[in-house]
Design a protein around this motif. Structure first.
Motif, PDB file in Angstrom:
ATOM      1  N   THR A  13       3.952   2.988 -12.109  1.00 26.83           N
ATOM      2  CA  THR A  13       4.194   4.160 -12.953  1.00 26.83           C
ATOM      3  C   THR A  13       4.661   3.741 -14.345  1.00 26.83           C
ATOM      4  O   THR A  13       4.738   4.574 -15.246  1.00 26.83           O
ATOM      5  N   THR A  14       4.990   2.462 -14.528  1.00 25.13           N
ATOM      6  CA  THR A  14       5.347   1.970 -15.862  1.00 25.13           C
ATOM      7  C   THR A  14       4.072   1.825 -16.685  1.00 25.13           C
ATOM      8  O   THR A  14       2.956   1.823 -16.146  1.00 25.13           O
ATOM      9  N   THR A  15       4.214   1.694 -17.990  1.00 30.57           N
ATOM     10  CA  THR A  15       3.041   1.558 -18.859  1.00 30.57           C
ATOM     11  C   THR A  15       2.208   0.340 -18.490  1.00 30.57           C
ATOM     12  O   THR A  15       0.993   0.427 -18.295  1.00 30.57           O
ATOM     13  N   ALA A  16       2.875  -0.815 -18.357  1.00 34.31           N
ATOM     14  CA  ALA A  16       2.151  -2.046 -18.012  1.00 34.31           C
ATOM     15  C   ALA A  16       1.551  -1.955 -16.614  1.00 34.31           C
ATOM     16  O   ALA A  16       0.414  -2.378 -16.385  1.00 34.31           O
ATOM     17  N   GLY A  17       2.304  -1.380 -15.675  1.00 30.22           N
ATOM     18  CA  GLY A  17       1.815  -1.256 -14.303  1.00 30.22           C
ATOM     19  C   GLY A  17       0.614  -0.341 -14.203  1.00 30.22           C
ATOM     20  O   GLY A  17      -0.335  -0.619 -13.461  1.00 30.22           O
ATOM     21  N   ALA A  18       0.635   0.764 -14.943  1.00 27.44           N
ATOM     22  CA  ALA A  18      -0.489   1.700 -14.924  1.00 27.44           C
ATOM     23  C   ALA A  18      -1.742   1.059 -15.505  1.00 27.44           C
ATOM     24  O   ALA A  18      -2.854   1.257 -14.997  1.00 27.44           O
ATOM     25  N   VAL A  19      -1.568   0.278 -16.569  1.00 25.71           N
ATOM     26  CA  VAL A  19      -2.710  -0.429 -17.161  1.00 25.71           C
ATOM     27  C   VAL A  19      -3.255  -1.463 -16.179  1.00 25.71           C
ATOM     28  O   VAL A  19      -4.474  -1.589 -15.999  1.00 25.71           O
ATOM     29  N   ALA A  20      -2.344  -2.213 -15.533  1.00 27.57           N
ATOM     30  CA  ALA A  20      -2.774  -3.221 -14.574  1.00 27.57           C
ATOM     31  C   ALA A  20      -3.531  -2.586 -13.409  1.00 27.57           C
ATOM     32  O   ALA A  20      -4.573  -3.100 -12.985  1.00 27.57           O
ATOM     33  N   LEU A  21      -3.028  -1.471 -12.907  1.00 29.92           N
ATOM     34  CA  LEU A  21      -3.689  -0.787 -11.797  1.00 29.92           C
ATOM     35  C   LEU A  21      -5.075  -0.322 -12.196  1.00 29.92           C
ATOM     36  O   LEU A  21      -6.045  -0.497 -11.442  1.00 29.92           O
ATOM     37  N   ASP A  22      -5.203   0.249 -13.372  1.00 26.46           N
ATOM     38  CA  ASP A  22      -6.503   0.720 -13.847  1.00 26.46           C
ATOM     39  C   ASP A  22      -7.481  -0.442 -13.995  1.00 26.46           C
ATOM     40  O   ASP A  22      -8.651  -0.337 -13.595  1.00 26.46           O
ATOM     41  N   CYS A  23      -7.013  -1.551 -14.556  1.00 25.00           N
ATOM     42  CA  CYS A  23      -7.885  -2.716 -14.754  1.00 25.00           C
ATOM     43  C   CYS A  23      -8.306  -3.332 -13.421  1.00 25.00           C
ATOM     44  O   CYS A  23      -9.458  -3.743 -13.250  1.00 25.00           O
ATOM     45  N   GLU A  24      -7.376  -3.406 -12.476  1.00 26.47           N
ATOM     46  CA  GLU A  24      -7.708  -3.959 -11.154  1.00 26.47           C
ATOM     47  C   GLU A  24      -8.711  -3.058 -10.439  1.00 26.47           C
ATOM     48  O   GLU A  24      -9.616  -3.548  -9.749  1.00 26.47           O
ATOM     49  N   ARG A  25      -8.565  -1.760 -10.581  1.00 27.26           N
ATOM     50  CA  ARG A  25      -9.517  -0.833  -9.967  1.00 27.26           C
ATOM     51  C   ARG A  25     -10.896  -0.967 -10.598  1.00 27.26           C
ATOM     52  O   ARG A  25     -11.921  -0.880  -9.915  1.00 27.26           O
ATOM     53  N   ARG A  26     -10.932  -1.171 -11.903  1.00 21.61           N
ATOM     54  CA  ARG A  26     -12.210  -1.390 -12.584  1.00 21.61           C
ATOM     55  C   ARG A  26     -12.876  -2.672 -12.071  1.00 21.61           C
ATOM     56  O   ARG A  26     -14.081  -2.713 -11.840  1.00 21.61           O
ATOM     57  N   LEU A  27     -12.064  -3.708 -11.917  1.00 23.72           N
ATOM     58  CA  LEU A  27     -12.592  -4.974 -11.404  1.00 23.72           C
ATOM     59  C   LEU A  27     -13.079  -4.812  -9.974  1.00 23.72           C
ATOM     60  O   LEU A  27     -14.149  -5.316  -9.594  1.00 23.72           O
ATOM     61  N   LEU A  28     -12.314  -4.101  -9.153  1.00 26.31           N
ATOM     62  CA  LEU A  28     -12.707  -3.855  -7.770  1.00 26.31           C
ATOM     63  C   LEU A  28     -14.038  -3.121  -7.717  1.00 26.31           C
ATOM     64  O   LEU A  28     -14.937  -3.488  -6.954  1.00 26.31           O
ATOM     65  N   ASP A  29     -14.179  -2.093  -8.534  1.00 25.59           N
ATOM     66  CA  ASP A  29     -15.416  -1.316  -8.580  1.00 25.59           C
ATOM     67  C   ASP A  29     -16.590  -2.191  -8.985  1.00 25.59           C
ATOM     68  O   ASP A  29     -17.684  -2.107  -8.426  1.00 25.59           O
ATOM     69  N   PHE A  30     -16.362  -3.047  -9.963  1.00 27.84           N
ATOM     70  CA  PHE A  30     -17.402  -3.955 -10.448  1.00 27.84           C
ATOM     71  C   PHE A  30     -17.825  -4.940  -9.356  1.00 27.84           C
ATOM     72  O   PHE A  30     -19.020  -5.213  -9.177  1.00 27.84           O
ATOM     73  N   MET A  31     -16.849  -5.449  -8.603  1.00 27.42           N
ATOM     74  CA  MET A  31     -17.150  -6.478  -7.605  1.00 27.42           C
ATOM     75  C   MET A  31     -17.848  -5.922  -6.365  1.00 27.42           C
ATOM     76  O   MET A  31     -18.589  -6.643  -5.699  1.00 27.42           O
ATOM     77  N   VAL A  32     -17.605  -4.660  -6.017  1.00 23.66           N
ATOM     78  CA  VAL A  32     -18.237  -4.096  -4.813  1.00 23.66           C
ATOM     79  C   VAL A  32     -19.465  -3.262  -5.159  1.00 23.66           C
ATOM     80  O   VAL A  32     -20.052  -2.632  -4.278  1.00 23.66           O
ATOM     81  N   ALA A  33     -19.865  -3.260  -6.424  1.00 24.66           N
ATOM     82  CA  ALA A  33     -20.967  -2.404  -6.872  1.00 24.66           C
ATOM     83  C   ALA A  33     -22.259  -2.646  -6.090  1.00 24.66           C
ATOM     84  O   ALA A  33     -23.030  -1.721  -5.850  1.00 24.66           O
TER      85      ALA A  33
END
Length: 238
Positions: A13-33
């Protein structure tokens, strides 16, 4: 290592944590595409509170999660409800038959395992089509600020370099990781939602540089490098 589900989720819920979560989800989506979705059985080892398990369910996978922490399992069950099967289990000795799942994901869990090699072998044993490994990168700027303090949970984790993880995968999965990318190359001070920081940190770049790296191993159309992996998957075909 004991995890507090509330503190774990609070960081996101912190600024850095929210950015990290979004980036990891983007990477996850990219890897399982490239993975099929409908009717596909997917296991996440070390599912925690179910943050990424929920993302995988939303992508169309039939998901199962395991974690050795009862408090994490309870939190994941609360989040997922009937959308997933969540069990308490040790990822180094899974209670599933060989080939039970199509795909297995290990997302930031090998760092906290007492025997990451055994966990990788177990993931390979129960996966029929492939495994995906996400890990904290020791060669990143993030490691310099968060990975060397033994007073913090991340400082007590084993951060992997890409060459180290590549060898670990090759030996214990029996195949090389042919697809690997990372996100979050900048320092934590750059983990912001505004441009150009968002573009910098969310792009999928080579596995050497980002704070978080993911490597995918697909079993189809690949020849196992080790007799053990060959025997395991050959016996499943029979």
């Amino acid at each position: 290592m004991t995890w507090d589900p509330e503190k774990y989720e609070q960081w996101f819920t912190t600024t850095a944590g929210a950015v990290a979560l979004d980036c990891e989800r983007r990477l996850l989506d990219f890897m399982v595409a490239g993975w099929p979705r409908r009717g596909t059985r997917l296991l996440e080892i070390g599912c925690g509170t179910g943050l990424f398990l929920e993302s995988l369910w939303q992508k169309g996978f039939n998901v199962t999660g395991v974690d050795r922490s009862l408090s994490m399992v309870e939190a994941a069950r609360k989040r997922m409800g009937k959308r997933a099967e969540i069990e308490t289990a040790n990822g180094e000795c899974l209670p599933f038959r060989a080939g039970k799942f199509d795909f297995v994901i290990l997302w930031t869990v090998l760092e906290f395992s007492s025997d990451p090699a055994a966990m990788l072998r177990e993931a390979t044993r129960v996966a029929e089509q492939g495994v995906l490994i996400g890990f904290l990168n020791r060669w990143s700027l993030y490691y310099l600020s968060n990975g060397r303090n033994p007073q913090k949970s991340l400082g007590r984790a084993h951060w992997f370099s890409w060459p180290e993880m590549r060898r670990l995968i090759k030996v214990n999965v029996g195949r090389p990781a042919e697809h690997a990318f990372s996100v979050l190359p900048g320092p934590v001070s750059s983990w912001k939602k505004s441009m150009p920081f968002r573009l910098l940190n969310s792009r999928c770049i080579p596995p050497w540089f980002g704070a978080f790296t993911a490597a995918r191993v697909d079993f189809k159309d690949q020849t196992p490098l080790t007799p053990i992996a060959s025997w395991t998957h050959g016996s499943q075909a029979g």
